[in-house]
Design a protein around this motif. Structure first.
Motif, PDB file in Angstrom:
ATOM      1  N   THR A 132       0.832  -1.206   0.000  1.00  0.00           N
ATOM      2  CA  THR A 132       0.000   0.000   0.000  1.00  0.00           C
ATOM      3  C   THR A 132       0.862   1.249   0.000  1.00  0.00           C
ATOM      4  N   ASN A 133       1.932   1.244   0.795  1.00  0.00           N
ATOM      5  CA  ASN A 133       2.824   2.405   0.839  1.00  0.00           C
ATOM      6  C   ASN A 133       3.620   2.571  -0.456  1.00  0.00           C
ATOM      7  N   ILE A 134       3.949   1.456  -1.115  1.00  0.00           N
ATOM      8  CA  ILE A 134       4.625   1.552  -2.414  1.00  0.00           C
ATOM      9  C   ILE A 134       3.714   2.237  -3.422  1.00  0.00           C
ATOM     10  N   VAL A 135       2.441   1.837  -3.433  1.00  0.00           N
ATOM     11  CA  VAL A 135       1.462   2.451  -4.336  1.00  0.00           C
ATOM     12  C   VAL A 135       1.326   3.941  -4.029  1.00  0.00           C
ATOM     13  N   ARG A 136       1.266   4.278  -2.752  1.00  0.00           N
ATOM     14  CA  ARG A 136       1.167   5.696  -2.358  1.00  0.00           C
ATOM     15  C   ARG A 136       2.390   6.477  -2.824  1.00  0.00           C
ATOM     16  N   ALA A 137       3.556   5.860  -2.730  1.00  0.00           N
ATOM     17  CA  ALA A 137       4.790   6.533  -3.153  1.00  0.00           C
ATOM     18  C   ALA A 137       4.790   6.778  -4.659  1.00  0.00           C
TER      19      ALA A 137
ATOM     20  N   ASN B 279       3.869  10.749  -9.234  1.00  0.00           N
ATOM     21  CA  ASN B 279       3.055  11.277 -10.328  1.00  0.00           C
ATOM     22  C   ASN B 279       2.573  12.690 -10.022  1.00  0.00           C
ATOM     23  N   GLU B 280       2.121  12.891  -8.806  1.00  0.00           N
ATOM     24  CA  GLU B 280       1.564  14.189  -8.410  1.00  0.00           C
ATOM     25  C   GLU B 280       2.637  15.271  -8.332  1.00  0.00           C
ATOM     26  N   ASN B 281       3.896  14.869  -8.108  1.00  0.00           N
ATOM     27  CA  ASN B 281       4.968  15.843  -7.905  1.00  0.00           C
ATOM     28  C   ASN B 281       5.995  15.847  -9.046  1.00  0.00           C
ATOM     29  N   SER B 282       5.608  15.292 -10.189  1.00  0.00           N
ATOM     30  CA  SER B 282       6.450  15.328 -11.394  1.00  0.00           C
ATOM     31  C   SER B 282       7.845  14.759 -11.157  1.00  0.00           C
ATOM     32  N   ILE B 283       7.903  13.628 -10.466  1.00  0.00           N
ATOM     33  CA  ILE B 283       9.158  12.898 -10.280  1.00  0.00           C
ATOM     34  C   ILE B 283       9.126  11.731 -11.258  1.00  0.00           C
ATOM     35  N   HIS B 284       9.989  11.769 -12.265  1.00  0.00           N
ATOM     36  CA  HIS B 284       9.849  10.863 -13.400  1.00  0.00           C
ATOM     37  C   HIS B 284      10.778   9.655 -13.371  1.00  0.00           C
TER      38      HIS B 284
ATOM     39  N   ILE C 225       1.737   1.496 -11.503  1.00  0.00           N
ATOM     40  CA  ILE C 225       2.876   1.587 -12.419  1.00  0.00           C
ATOM     41  C   ILE C 225       2.395   1.896 -13.833  1.00  0.00           C
ATOM     42  N   LYS C 226       1.290   1.289 -14.236  1.00  0.00           N
ATOM     43  CA  LYS C 226       0.721   1.577 -15.560  1.00  0.00           C
ATOM     44  C   LYS C 226       0.420   3.060 -15.714  1.00  0.00           C
ATOM     45  N   ASN C 227      -0.076   3.665 -14.633  1.00  0.00           N
ATOM     46  CA  ASN C 227      -0.480   5.071 -14.669  1.00  0.00           C
ATOM     47  C   ASN C 227       0.654   6.040 -14.351  1.00  0.00           C
ATOM     48  N   TYR C 228       1.829   5.492 -14.051  1.00  0.00           N
ATOM     49  CA  TYR C 228       2.963   6.331 -13.673  1.00  0.00           C
ATOM     50  C   TYR C 228       3.612   6.933 -14.904  1.00  0.00           C
ATOM     51  N   ASP C 229       3.770   8.222 -14.908  1.00  0.00           N
ATOM     52  CA  ASP C 229       4.357   8.944 -16.033  1.00  0.00           C
ATOM     53  C   ASP C 229       5.864   9.061 -15.850  1.00  0.00           C
ATOM     54  N   GLY C 230       6.535   7.925 -15.847  1.00  0.00           N
ATOM     55  CA  GLY C 230       7.973   7.912 -15.637  1.00  0.00           C
ATOM     56  C   GLY C 230       8.511   6.498 -15.720  1.00  0.00           C
ATOM     57  N   ILE C 231       9.787   6.339 -15.343  1.00  0.00           N
ATOM     58  CA  ILE C 231      10.465   5.047 -15.390  1.00  0.00           C
ATOM     59  C   ILE C 231      10.649   4.513 -13.980  1.00  0.00           C
ATOM     60  N   LEU C 232      10.300   3.260 -13.785  1.00  0.00           N
ATOM     61  CA  LEU C 232      10.483   2.601 -12.493  1.00  0.00           C
ATOM     62  C   LEU C 232      11.589   1.559 -12.632  1.00  0.00           C
ATOM     63  N   VAL C 233      12.672   1.772 -11.895  1.00  0.00           N
ATOM     64  CA  VAL C 233      13.798   0.835 -11.881  1.00  0.00           C
ATOM     65  C   VAL C 233      13.682  -0.026 -10.633  1.00  0.00           C
TER      66      VAL C 233
ATOM     67  N   GLU D 184       5.212  -6.868 -17.690  1.00  0.00           N
ATOM     68  CA  GLU D 184       5.585  -6.539 -19.068  1.00  0.00           C
ATOM     69  C   GLU D 184       5.075  -5.144 -19.402  1.00  0.00           C
ATOM     70  N   LEU D 185       5.725  -4.170 -18.794  1.00  0.00           N
ATOM     71  CA  LEU D 185       5.362  -2.769 -18.985  1.00  0.00           C
ATOM     72  C   LEU D 185       6.567  -2.014 -19.537  1.00  0.00           C
ATOM     73  N   PRO D 186       6.336  -1.049 -20.430  1.00  0.00           N
ATOM     74  CA  PRO D 186       7.459  -0.349 -21.062  1.00  0.00           C
ATOM     75  C   PRO D 186       8.229   0.567 -20.121  1.00  0.00           C
ATOM     76  N   ASN D 187       7.657   0.893 -18.964  1.00  0.00           N
ATOM     77  CA  ASN D 187       8.328   1.818 -18.048  1.00  0.00           C
ATOM     78  C   ASN D 187       8.960   1.116 -16.849  1.00  0.00           C
ATOM     79  N   VAL D 188       9.087  -0.218 -16.912  1.00  0.00           N
ATOM     80  CA  VAL D 188       9.736  -0.980 -15.835  1.00  0.00           C
ATOM     81  C   VAL D 188      11.083  -1.499 -16.329  1.00  0.00           C
ATOM     82  N   ILE D 189      12.147  -1.187 -15.571  1.00  0.00           N
ATOM     83  CA  ILE D 189      13.484  -1.695 -15.880  1.00  0.00           C
ATOM     84  C   ILE D 189      13.923  -2.586 -14.726  1.00  0.00           C
ATOM     85  N   SER D 190      14.143  -3.856 -15.040  1.00  0.00           N
ATOM     86  CA  SER D 190      14.551  -4.847 -14.041  1.00  0.00           C
ATOM     87  C   SER D 190      16.067  -5.005 -14.067  1.00  0.00           C
TER      88      SER D 190
END
Length: 205
Positions: A98-103, A108-113, A132-140, A161-167
């Protein structure tokens, strides 16, 4: 170049220094470190942009119960381009989805990409996937530290399998895969040094 000094890699002509030169005139980039918080260490203070503690619902909170994240931020602070935004989602090794989702929503709300997420989950979570789908940025995120083939045994968000996830998998100082690192030809994107790292001219390993 990676200089082996007493079995520890010293990062010299690696991406750190090349980034400094190539991005000398670039605008600062905020990176959210979503993990167990960060200690307000004198060597990284200049790079700390903001902080939020989702375990106590405080806007500003500097504490690192595990110590690991302060080390990560120390590597980030090697370049002044990166502005670190520590987002604390747990005070222990227990993962609070839940806290990960909040983060992620906070980013998203604070333009951290860019997000550096420090956890790997054994079970998929719909709320996390949607965030993550709705996140306007890259998640490593880490591939994980169980020595598993993620093509066969899934971990998340690494296997989304999302374009903004880097494993990211972990390498030893000799360039081989770390004994503990998860891996996967189809599920892990990159590997980089994940143990025994020392920065140039640093007092710390």
């Amino acid at each position: 170049y990676m200089i082996n000094e007493n079995n520890r890699f010293v990062l010299e002509e690696t991406g750190f220094n090349r980034s400094r030169r190539l991005l000398a005139n670039a605008l600062p980039t905020k990176v959210a470190v979503v993990d167990s918080g960060v200690y307000f260490h004198k060597d990284i203070q200049r790079n700390l942009f903001d902080s939020s503690d989702f375990t106590t619902n405080r806007e500003i909170g500097y504490s690192d119960n595990l110590g690991h994240v302060t080390n990560v931020c120390g590597i980030y602070s090697y370049t002044d381009i990166l502005k670190i935004v520590p987002l604390k989602i747990t005070a222990s090794r227990q993962i609070n989805v839940t806290n990960i989702v909040r983060a992620i929503e906070y980013c998203n709300e604070n333009s951290i990409h860019v997000i550096n997420l420090g956890y790997s989950l054994p079970i998929s979570n719909e709320n996390l996937l949607n965030a993550i789908k709705n996140y306007d940025g890259i998640l490593v995120c880490p591939a994980g530290n169980e020595g598993l083939n993620l093509d066969e045994i899934r971990r998340f968000p690494s296997c989304y399998e999302l374009p903004n996830v880097i494993s990211v998998a972990s390498l030893k100082i000799n360039g081989a895969l770390s004994d503990f690192s998860n891996y996967g030809v189809n599920t892990v994107d990159i590997a980089t040094y994940g143990e025994q790292i020392k920065l140039p001219n640093s007092l710390y390993n």
